[in-house]
Design an enzyme around this catalytic site. Structure first.
Site, short mmCIF file in Angstrom:
data_model
loop_
_atom_site.label_atom_id
_atom_site.label_comp_id
_atom_site.label_asym_id
_atom_site.label_seq_id
_atom_site.Cartn_x
_atom_site.Cartn_y
_atom_site.Cartn_z
N HIS A 13 -7.33 -3.35 4.83
CA HIS A 13 -6.77 -1.99 4.75
C HIS A 13 -7.53 -1.17 4.01
CE1 HIS A 13 -4.42 1.05 2.59
NE2 HIS A 13 -3.65 1.19 3.97
N ASN A 14 -7.79 -1.70 2.66
CA ASN A 14 -8.42 -0.95 1.62
C ASN A 14 -10.19 -0.55 2.34
OD1 ASN A 14 -6.13 -1.36 0.36
ND2 ASN A 14 -7.10 -1.49 -1.65
N GLU A 50 -9.93 2.00 4.56
CA GLU A 50 -9.45 3.27 3.86
C GLU A 50 -10.98 3.81 3.19
OE1 GLU A 50 -6.38 2.81 0.71
OE2 GLU A 50 -7.62 3.58 -0.61
N SER A 88 0.87 -1.28 -0.05
CA SER A 88 0.11 0.13 -0.13
C SER A 88 0.86 1.28 -0.12
CB SER A 88 -0.77 -0.03 1.16
OG SER A 88 -1.52 1.33 1.25
N LYS A 131 -4.30 -6.73 3.46
CA LYS A 131 -4.52 -5.69 2.41
C LYS A 131 -5.95 -5.04 1.96
CE LYS A 131 -2.97 -2.45 -0.69
NZ LYS A 131 -3.95 -2.29 -1.63
N1 NAP Z 1 -1.28 1.93 -9.01
C1 NAP Z 1 -1.57 1.95 -7.38
O1 NAP Z 1 -1.39 2.94 -6.82
C2 NAP Z 1 -1.38 0.65 -6.89
C3 NAP Z 1 -1.18 0.58 -5.61
C4 NAP Z 1 -1.11 -0.74 -4.92
C5 NAP Z 1 -1.21 -1.78 -5.56
N2 NAP Z 1 -1.31 -1.80 -7.14
C6 NAP Z 1 -1.00 -3.04 -7.82
O2 NAP Z 1 0.06 -3.06 -8.32
C7 NAP Z 1 -0.13 -3.66 -9.50
C8 NAP Z 1 0.60 -3.04 -10.60
O3 NAP Z 1 0.01 -1.81 -10.81
P1 NAP Z 1 0.31 -0.60 -11.85
O4 NAP Z 1 -0.63 0.57 -11.68
O5 NAP Z 1 1.83 -0.22 -11.79
O6 NAP Z 1 0.13 -1.39 -13.44
P2 NAP Z 1 -1.16 -2.02 -14.04
O7 NAP Z 1 -1.49 -1.01 -14.80
O8 NAP Z 1 -1.98 -2.54 -13.02
O9 NAP Z 1 -0.46 -3.15 -15.15
C9 NAP Z 1 0.46 -2.92 -16.06
C10 NAP Z 1 1.48 -3.94 -16.09
O10 NAP Z 1 0.96 -5.35 -16.21
C11 NAP Z 1 1.87 -5.76 -17.08
N3 NAP Z 1 0.94 -6.92 -17.70
C12 NAP Z 1 -0.58 -6.81 -17.84
N4 NAP Z 1 -0.96 -7.84 -18.32
C13 NAP Z 1 0.16 -8.92 -18.67
C14 NAP Z 1 0.37 -10.21 -19.11
N5 NAP Z 1 -0.72 -10.95 -19.43
N6 NAP Z 1 1.76 -10.79 -18.99
C15 NAP Z 1 2.69 -9.87 -18.47
N7 NAP Z 1 2.52 -8.47 -18.17
C16 NAP Z 1 1.29 -8.31 -18.19
C17 NAP Z 1 2.11 -4.83 -18.28
O11 NAP Z 1 2.83 -5.05 -19.11
P3 NAP Z 1 3.05 -4.34 -20.77
O12 NAP Z 1 3.77 -3.28 -20.36
O13 NAP Z 1 3.34 -5.39 -21.59
O14 NAP Z 1 1.54 -4.05 -21.00
C18 NAP Z 1 2.40 -3.63 -17.22
O15 NAP Z 1 3.64 -3.80 -16.87
C19 NAP Z 1 -1.55 -4.00 -9.86
O16 NAP Z 1 -1.81 -5.48 -9.30
C20 NAP Z 1 -2.16 -2.85 -9.04
O17 NAP Z 1 -3.41 -3.47 -8.34
C21 NAP Z 1 -1.37 -0.70 -7.69
#
Ligand code: NAP
Length: 481
Positions: free
Chosen positions: A187-188, A191, A130, A184
Site C-alpha cells: 500500500h505504501n 502511495e 493506514s 500495508k
Molecule cells: N504517524 C502516522 O501517521 C502513522 C501512520 C500509520 C502507522 N503508524 C505507526 O504507528 C506506530 C505509532 O506511531 P506514533 O506516531 O503514534 O508514535 P511513535 O512516535 O512512532 O512512537 C511513540 C510511542 O512509542 C512508545 N515507545 C517507544 N519506544 C518504546 C519502548 N521501548 N517501550 C515502550 N514504549 C515505547 C512511546 O512511549 P513514550 O511515551 O514512553 O516515549 C510512545 O508511546 C508506529 O509504529 C508508526 O510507524 C504511524
C-alpha cells in the site's frame, strides 16, 4: 487489584495510539490504556473523560484490567520498541490471549514475532493500519494478518473502528503471520508511486503552460470530480492553493524540494526485487525522492546542458489540450503502478503461502487509507469478474482506459524528454506497458550475450531444449538438455 472490565487495551499513547483508543471507545468498547511514560496515560484520561478509559500504569495492572481472551493493540515506535512491549505482554498474558502490533513493522519482523509468540500459546497479529492520525480517530483501513483463531475475536472489534466504504468496513483478514504488514507495505509503495505521478503531472503543467500553483489547484480539483477522484488528488489541490503567510508566495514555492521517506517505499522495492516482480513505477518514485535529496550532486549538475529554454519553455501552445493529455498520462501511469503493486502482493502470497484475496484488498483500500480512490472500485470489479486475473492492467476496463490514454501518454513522455523535464514515473510506466505488449523483446540478445561470456545457455523459439553456442570455438550449437 484491578477488575477485568475492559474489552481491549492499547499500549502506546502517542498520536496514533491515543486516536485509535478514542476510536475504540466511541464504538462501544471499554478500553484499557497503558504508556511507558505515565504522563501520556494521565493526559489522555484528563483530555477525554467521555471515553471512560481504564488507565493502567504497570503491565500487570494492564493485563488484570482486560477480560479474557485479553486483546491488546500495540501502537509504539516500530522496531526495538515493539519487541520490548511484546516481551512485557508475553510475560503478563496467558495462552489464548491476543497481541496485535498496529505499528508499521517490516513484514519479516512480523513473521519472526508471530512464530516466537505462538510458541507461548498467545496469538500474535501484525496489523497494518493506514490513514494517519485522522484515520486512526475516524476510521482507518486495517490490514490484519495472524491466525484464524485470533481473527474470530479481533474481527468484530476491528470492523467496529474501520472506515466504511460503499457500506463495507475497510478491514479483512489478509492472511496468516506477516500477510497484513506485507500488504500495508505494498500500500505504501503504491502511495509513493501515486504521489510521484501527481507531482510529475503538476511539474509538466506548470512548466508547459505557465499556470500558477493556484490555477493548477483548480485543475486538480476538477480532476477530482472524474476518474482520478482520490484523496491524494484532493489534497494536492489543497496544498497547491495554500499561500505562505510569511512571503505571500505559493507555499509549494517556499518548501525545500527534497522529499523525505520513512522507508516503506524502499522495503516495497527491495521485496519486489527479491520476488522478481518488475515494480518499476514504484521504484522510480522511491528513486525520485532519493535524487531530490542529493543536494550536493544536484548542485554539481546545475551547469549540465539541457534543451534551450527559449525553444521549450511554455511549450504547450494549447494549454487545455496539454492539461488533458497530462491527465490521461497520469491515469494510465496510475493503472500501471497499481497493477505492479497487486503483482507484488500476488507474488508475496505465493512465496509465503498466504491465501490473499486481491479483490478484498482493493475493497479495504477504498476508504480510510492514503490511496483511497474511486479507481479501487474498478479494481474490485476486475477481481470479482476474474479472481485469478494474471495482469490487472489487461482487465477489460483498464485495457480500454489505456487504449484511450496511450496517445496522450506517449505525447507527454515525448514532450517531457524534449523539454528536459524529468518525468521518470510517467516514462518508466510507459516503457513497462510497451515491454509487456511487445511481441519480441531484446531479451533474446541478452540471452545471446549471457551465453557468449558465461555459457549460460538459451532456449530456442522453434524447438524445445536448452542450447549453447561454442563462441570461442567453431560457433556450432550444442544441445545441453
Ligand atoms: N504517524 C502516522 O501517521 C502513522 C501512520 C500509520 C502507522 N503508524 C505507526 O504507528 C506506530 C505509532 O506511531 P506514533 O506516531 O503514534 O508514535 P511513535 O512516535 O512512532 O512512537 C511513540 C510511542 O512509542 C512508545 N515507545 C517507544 N519506544 C518504546 C519502548 N521501548 N517501550 C515502550 N514504549 C515505547 C512511546 O512511549 P513514550 O511515551 O514512553 O516515549 C510512545 O508511546 C508506529 O509504529 C508508526 O510507524 C504511524
Amino acid at each position: 487489584m484491578t477488575e477485568p472490565v475492559a474489552d481491549i487495551g492499547v499500549v502506546g499513547l502517542a498520536v496514533m495510539g491515543s486516536n485509535l483508543a478514542r476510536n475504540l471507545a466511541r464504538n462501544g468498547n471499554k478500553v484499557a490504556i497503558f504508556n511507558r511514560s505515565p504522563e501520556k496515560t494521565e493526559h489522555l484520561v484528563v483530555e477525554h473523560p467521555e471515553a471512560e478509559f481504564v488507565p493502567t500504569f504497570t503491565y500487570e495492572e494492564f493485563a488484570a484490567s482486560l477480560a479474557r481472551p485479553r486483546t491488546a493493540i500495540i501502537m509504539v515506535k516500530a522496531g526495538a520498541g515493539t519487541d520490548a512491549v511484546i516481551d512485557e505482554l508475553v510475560r503478563v498474558f496467558e495462552p489464548g490471549d491476543i497481541i496485535v502490533d498496529g505499528g508499521n513493522a517490516h513484514f519479516p519482523d512480523t513473521i519472526r514475532r508471530e512464530k516466537a509468540v505462538r510458541e507461548t500459546g498467545i496469538n500474535f497479529v501484525g496489523a497494518g493500519i493506514s490513514g494517519g492520525e485522522e484515520g486512526a480517530l475516524n476510521g482507518p483501513s486495517i490490514m490484519p494478518g495472524g491466525s484464524d483463531e485470533a481473527w474470530v475475536t479481533l474481527g468484530p472489534i476491528l470492523r467496529s473502528i474501520a472506515a466504511i466504504a460503499e457500506g463495507e468496513p475497510c478491514v479483512t483478514h489478509i492472511g496468516h503471520d506477516g500477510a497484513g504488514h506485507f500488504v500495508k507495505m505494498v500500500h505504501n509503495g503504491i502511495e509513493y508511486a501515486d504521489m510521484q505521478l501527481i507531482a510529475e503531472a503538476y511539474d509538466l503543467i506548470r512548466r508547459g503552460t505557465g499556470k500558477t500553483p493556484a490555477q493548477i489547484a483548480d485543475v486538480f480539483a476538477e480532476w477530482n470530480t472524474g476518474e482520478l477522484e482520490s484523496y491524494l488528488v484532493e489534497i494536492t489541490a489543497e496544498v497547491l492553493r495554500q499561500n505562505d503567510a510569511a512571503t505571500g508566495e505559493a507555499l509549494v514555492d517556499v518548501i525545500l524540494d527534497e522529499a523525505g521517506a520513512k522507508g516503506t517505499g524502499a522495503w516495497t522495492v527491495q521485496t519486489a526485487l527479491d520476488l522478481g516482480v518488475p515494480a518499476s513505477g514504484i521504484a522510480e518514485a522511491v528513486f525520485a525522492r532519493s535524487l531530490s535529496s542529493q543536494r550536493g550532486q544536484r548542485d554539481a549538475a546545475v551547469g549540465l546542458p539541457g534543451p534551450a529554454p527559449a525553444e521549450h519553455e511554455g511549450f504547450a501552445h494549447d494549454a487545455e489540450t496539454f492539461v488533458e493529455q497530462v491527465r490521461l498520462a497520469l491515469y494510465a501511469s496510475k493503472i500501471v503502478a497499481y497493477s505492479q503493486g497487486f503483482d507484488i502482493i500476488r507474488a508475496g502470497a505465493a512465496a509465503y503461502d498466504w491465501a490473499i484475496d486481491l479483490g478484498a484488498v482493493s475493497k479495504i483500500w477504498r476508504g480510510g487509507c492514503i490511496i483511497r480512490a474511486q479507481f479501487l472500485n474498478r479494481i474490485a470489479d476486475a477481481y470479482a469478474a476474474q479472481p485469478d486475473l494474471p495482469l490487472l492492467l489487461a482487465a477489460p476496463y483498464f485495457a480500454e482506459a489505456l487504449g484511450r490514454a496511450q496517445d496522450a501518454w506517449r505525447e507527454v513522455v515525448t514532450v517531457a524528454a524534449a523539454s528536459g523535464i524529468p518525468a521518470p514515473a510517467f516514462a518508466s510506466s510507459l516503457a513497462y506497458y510497451d515491454g509487456l505488449r511487445a511481441d519480441r523483446l531484446p531479451a533474446a540478445l541478452v540471452q545471446g550475450q549471457r551465453d557468449f561470456f558465461g555459457a549460460h545457455t538459451y532456449r530456442r523459439v522453434d524447438r524445445p531444449g536448452v542450447f549453447h553456442t561454442e563462441w570461442s570455438g567453431d560457433r556450432s550449437e550444442t544441445q545441453e538438455s
